[in-house]
Design an enzyme around this catalytic site. Sequence first.
Site, mmCIF file in Angstrom:
data_model
loop_
_atom_site.group_PDB
_atom_site.id
_atom_site.type_symbol
_atom_site.label_atom_id
_atom_site.label_comp_id
_atom_site.label_asym_id
_atom_site.label_seq_id
_atom_site.Cartn_x
_atom_site.Cartn_y
_atom_site.Cartn_z
ATOM 1 N NE ARG A 153 -2.615 -1.600 -0.956
ATOM 2 C CZ ARG A 153 -2.300 -2.847 -1.329
ATOM 3 N NH1 ARG A 153 -2.288 -3.831 -0.460
ATOM 4 N NH2 ARG A 153 -1.977 -3.108 -2.576
ATOM 5 C CD GLN A 210 -14.534 7.736 5.748
ATOM 6 O OE1 GLN A 210 -15.008 8.163 4.696
ATOM 7 N NE2 GLN A 210 -15.133 6.798 6.453
ATOM 8 C CB ILE A 254 -4.205 5.121 4.716
ATOM 9 C CG1 ILE A 254 -4.173 4.205 3.491
ATOM 10 C CG2 ILE A 254 -5.241 4.616 5.739
ATOM 11 C CD1 ILE A 254 -3.704 2.776 3.800
ATOM 12 C CG ASP A 255 -4.517 8.846 -0.376
ATOM 13 O OD1 ASP A 255 -4.537 10.083 -0.238
ATOM 14 O OD2 ASP A 255 -5.537 8.184 -0.684
ATOM 15 C CG HIS A 267 -10.007 5.401 9.063
ATOM 16 N ND1 HIS A 267 -10.943 5.207 8.077
ATOM 17 C CD2 HIS A 267 -10.712 5.481 10.225
ATOM 18 C CE1 HIS A 267 -12.163 5.176 8.615
ATOM 19 N NE2 HIS A 267 -12.048 5.349 9.917
ATOM 20 C CB CYS A 291 8.120 2.430 17.614
ATOM 21 S SG CYS A 291 9.106 1.340 18.672
ATOM 22 C CB THR A 315 -17.470 8.604 2.348
ATOM 23 O OG1 THR A 315 -18.728 8.958 2.920
ATOM 24 C CG2 THR A 315 -16.539 9.786 2.371
ATOM 25 C CD GLU A 333 -22.507 3.821 -6.587
ATOM 26 O OE1 GLU A 333 -21.972 3.015 -5.804
ATOM 27 O OE2 GLU A 333 -22.774 3.544 -7.778
ATOM 28 C CB ALA A 348 -14.381 13.261 -6.414
HETATM 29 ZN ZN LIG Z 1 10.786 2.846 19.176
#
Ligand SMILES: [Zn+2]
Length: 236
Positions: A62, A94, A96-97, A112, A120, A179, A206, A222
């Site tokens: 991804r 929402q 993640i890019d 998200h 970490c 969305t 839609e 969009a």
């Molecule tokens: Zn660490």
Amino acid sequence: MGEMSPIRNIVILTGAGISAESGLRTFRATDGLWEDHRVEDVATPEAFRRDPALVQRFYDQRRCDVLAAGPNAAHAALAKLDAGWDGELLIVTQNIDDLHERAGARRVLHMHGEALSVWCLACDARHHWEGTLLDGPPCPSCGAIAMRPDIVWFGEMPYRMEEIFDAIARADLFVSIGTSGAVYPAAGFVQQAAQHGARTLELNLERSQGSHWFDESRLGAASVLVPEWVDEVLGA
Ligand SMILES: [Zn+2]
């Protein structure tokens, strides 16, 4: 939009539909698949415990996909709005890019998580990351081999919800872009915005499951609808 009270504060929710036009596919609620993987095999804490290599490989890919993609006209229009809007603005995504940011938007919140961020589990540090995790690189902060994707998986709490709810409570206009309206808590934002007196607008390919909650729905791509709407708002 001129006849009603003036708009000062805008909250925009963006989803998969805005990134799809940049070639990024995402989880499909219709069949529960994401790039041919079942979502419970790659996007839950249980999956990460059971088969960390599969999950790391999935998000390594991804991350690659995101780096290879570029923002489209819808991202560019929202960046133009961000630059030209004097009132409050929050783009809650929402996705993640990082295509909103690469288009130039600054007021962006990733509820998200982010493909290009890693977390970490040993020291709690987060790092911008463009490489892989499958090979077990050490955390730049503490040296531990304990980094996971900085992604909110199914069953985990979305990030910065208080900040989102505060912004929605102050919003005069709530706009949902691309969305499905199917995934809570984001699906509830429009109801909350309406309860606080905001006007609500949906821009979607839609009609969605949540369409009936909106004052207005505009249907189409969009990359077409968002630039038109931004020009209306900025009075161009
Ligand atoms: Zn660490």
